[in-house]
Design a protein around this motif. Structure first.
Motif, PDB file in Angstrom:
ATOM      1  N   ILE A  61       0.838  -1.207   0.000  1.00 50.16           N
ATOM      2  CA  ILE A  61       0.000   0.000   0.000  1.00 50.16           C
ATOM      3  C   ILE A  61       0.865   1.246   0.000  1.00 50.16           C
ATOM      4  N   ARG A  64       2.210   1.922  -3.433  1.00 51.67           N
ATOM      5  CA  ARG A  64       1.238   2.513  -4.366  1.00 51.67           C
ATOM      6  C   ARG A  64       0.959   3.980  -4.058  1.00 51.67           C
ATOM      7  N   LEU A  65       0.904   4.337  -2.769  1.00 50.56           N
ATOM      8  CA  LEU A  65       0.521   5.690  -2.371  1.00 50.56           C
ATOM      9  C   LEU A  65       1.657   6.705  -2.485  1.00 50.56           C
ATOM     10  N   SER A 129      -0.630  11.633   0.753  1.00 49.07           N
ATOM     11  CA  SER A 129      -0.154  10.752  -0.305  1.00 49.07           C
ATOM     12  C   SER A 129       0.451  11.537  -1.467  1.00 49.07           C
ATOM     13  N   SER A 198      -6.636  -4.521   9.037  1.00 44.94           N
ATOM     14  CA  SER A 198      -6.967  -5.042   7.706  1.00 44.94           C
ATOM     15  C   SER A 198      -8.305  -5.762   7.702  1.00 44.94           C
ATOM     16  N   GLU A 207      -6.713   1.458   2.238  1.00 49.38           N
ATOM     17  CA  GLU A 207      -5.739   2.177   1.418  1.00 49.38           C
ATOM     18  C   GLU A 207      -5.875   3.680   1.580  1.00 49.38           C
ATOM     19  N   TRP A 211      -4.314   2.224   6.857  1.00 47.42           N
ATOM     20  CA  TRP A 211      -2.937   1.779   7.062  1.00 47.42           C
ATOM     21  C   TRP A 211      -2.184   2.689   8.015  1.00 47.42           C
TER      22      TRP A 211
END
Length: 443
Positions: A61, A64-65, A129, A198, A207, A211
């Protein structure tokens, strides 16, 4: 006095003229100090390991962020590179904060390390992010990891020295083993926290903001740790003239090099079998996420239980270095068959057994090895020397291990790539162990 001259299970701190009554009184007085030392070391060291665990748990995660790339694998590699970049700062932290512990005392250094760790964790927890603030987000995440690395570099030497100096000679390995035990406890709590978050949130919520929750929980521990460390009983003070970095390197250069090589196996095993393993099980072996969660829990619980048990055993043995040599031989013999079984995807029970076996073998020498490394140095060079040996070893062989084995698996297509890395590290450590000086019960 050498180690063999002590009776089995003896406590060398109790002199021959000490009466039983005075021994009992001394032990009662020392017990609260030992407990405070363990708690103080546990909170700072535990916060460090907790953050590393939850970072590993949410590495995909975070990739990706904060590290958008052309493929999920590239993002994951960048995320693990950021995990590893904090280790680049460890040698600097070892030099600066370790030397501070030898110059100004253990308490001041430990208070600084937990403050730096808190700031680094806060940066990771609160940074928006990449989609919100662009490359600034990436820079802030990296800065957070750099601060955490700087803190961790000085933490291990100062905390380990405090533990050993708070113990009588007959209990050194046991007290020092709590460094590894608290790492296991933190990994366990981190895995439980990550799994709970989670399981409680949808993938979208996880996401978007979920997190961050484990990092925020870690921040709640920090003020307690800072308070406890500021009120510790100091175990060492030293003048600036005797604790200079130049003197440490000049007088103990060979020991420092051997110490770095000695840590190769333990740090590689720690960061592959504990922190990288959840990613390996899911991404490489294609096991369900629950397996990764259980693997992290088993690894953490095994360290928590086994490290103090073997620390107590090491204190009762006449020759601790013999224990380390036998353990290294067993580790080298078991490594490839154990990992081959793991890589075959044998199912949940055998997978957890393979991980528990590997972590148990790694826990055998946790207390004895750290005590031996610190006893090789005089008290006024102990925190600096231990910090350098551990931090440089972790930086070279441990911190970037997840990145290296991820690349090796991609390049070779072999599920056994991590085992090859661990085998090479084990051979290096075994050679260094045979050459490492032994000064048992050195004050």
């Amino acid at each position: 006095m050498n180690e063999a001259s002590l009776p089995l299970g003896s406590d060398a701190s109790a002199g021959p003229l000490t009466s039983p009554a005075s021994q009992v009184a001394s032990a009662a007085a020392a017990s609260p100090r030992k407990q405070r030392a363990i708690i103080a070391a546990a909170i700072g060291n535990g916060l460090e390991m907790y953050d590393f665990t939850v970072y590993s748990f949410f590495a995909a995660i975070i990739g990706r962020l904060f590290f958008p790339a052309s493929s999920p694998t590239a993002s994951l590699l960048l995320s693990f590179a950021t995990f590893g970049v904090g280790f680049v700062m460890r040698p600097l932290g070892a030099v600066l904060i370790g030397n501070m512990a030898d110059r100004r005392g253990r308490k001041a250094a430990l208070t600084l390390t937990i403050a730096l760790m808190t700031v680094g964790t806060a940066l990771i927890a609160f940074t928006p992010s990449y989609a919100s603030i662009g490359v600034t987000a990436t820079v802030l995440i990296v800065a957070g990891r750099l601060l955490q690395g700087l803190s961790a570099g000085g933490e291990i030497g100062a905390a380990s020295a405090l533990l050993m100096e708070s113990a009588s000679q007959g209990r050194r390995c046991f007290l020092v083993s709590w460094q590894a035990a608290t790492q296991g406890a933190a990994a366990l709590v981190g895995a439980l926290t990550g799994a709970a978050v989670s399981a409680s949130l949808s993938p979208e919520a996880l996401e978007s903001w979920g997190w961050r929750v484990p990092f925020l929980i870690g921040l709640l521990i920090a003020p307690v740790g800072i308070y406890i460390r500021r009120h510790l009983e100091e175990t060492h003070t030293e003048s600036r003239e005797h604790a200079s970095l130049g003197a440490v390197v000049r007088e103990h250069g060979r020991t420092l090099v051997l110490g770095v090589l000695l840590t190769t196996s333990s740090t590689s095993s720690m960061y592959i079998m504990v922190f990288y393993m959840p990613t390996y099980l899911v991404n490489t072996l294609h096991m369900p996420q629950v397996t990764a969660f259980l693997a992290a829990c088993v690894a953490g619980l095994t360290m928590l239980v086994m490290a103090p048990l073997f620390g107590r055993l090491a204190d009762r043995l006449p020759r601790r270095k013999t224990l380390l040599i036998v353990n290294s031989i067993v580790s080298l013999c078991v490594l490839l068959p154990n990992f081959a079984l793991l890589a075959s995807g044998p199912g949940l029970p055998l997978t957890l057994c393979c991980i528990a076996l590997s972590v148990t073998i790694g826990s055998v020498g946790s207390g004895a090895g750290a005590a031996m490394m610190m006893e090789a140095l005089p008290r006024h060079h102990r925190a600096t020397g231990m910090s350098i040996m551990y931090s440089v070893g972790v930086t070279i062989f441990g911190g970037f291990a997840p990145l290296i084995v991820t690349w090796l698996i991609g390049a070779t297509g072999s599920r056994m790539a991590p085992a090859g890395y661990l085998l090479g590290a084990g051979v290096i450590s075994f050679a260094a162990l045979l050459l490492f000086p032994s000064h048992p019960n050195r004050d």
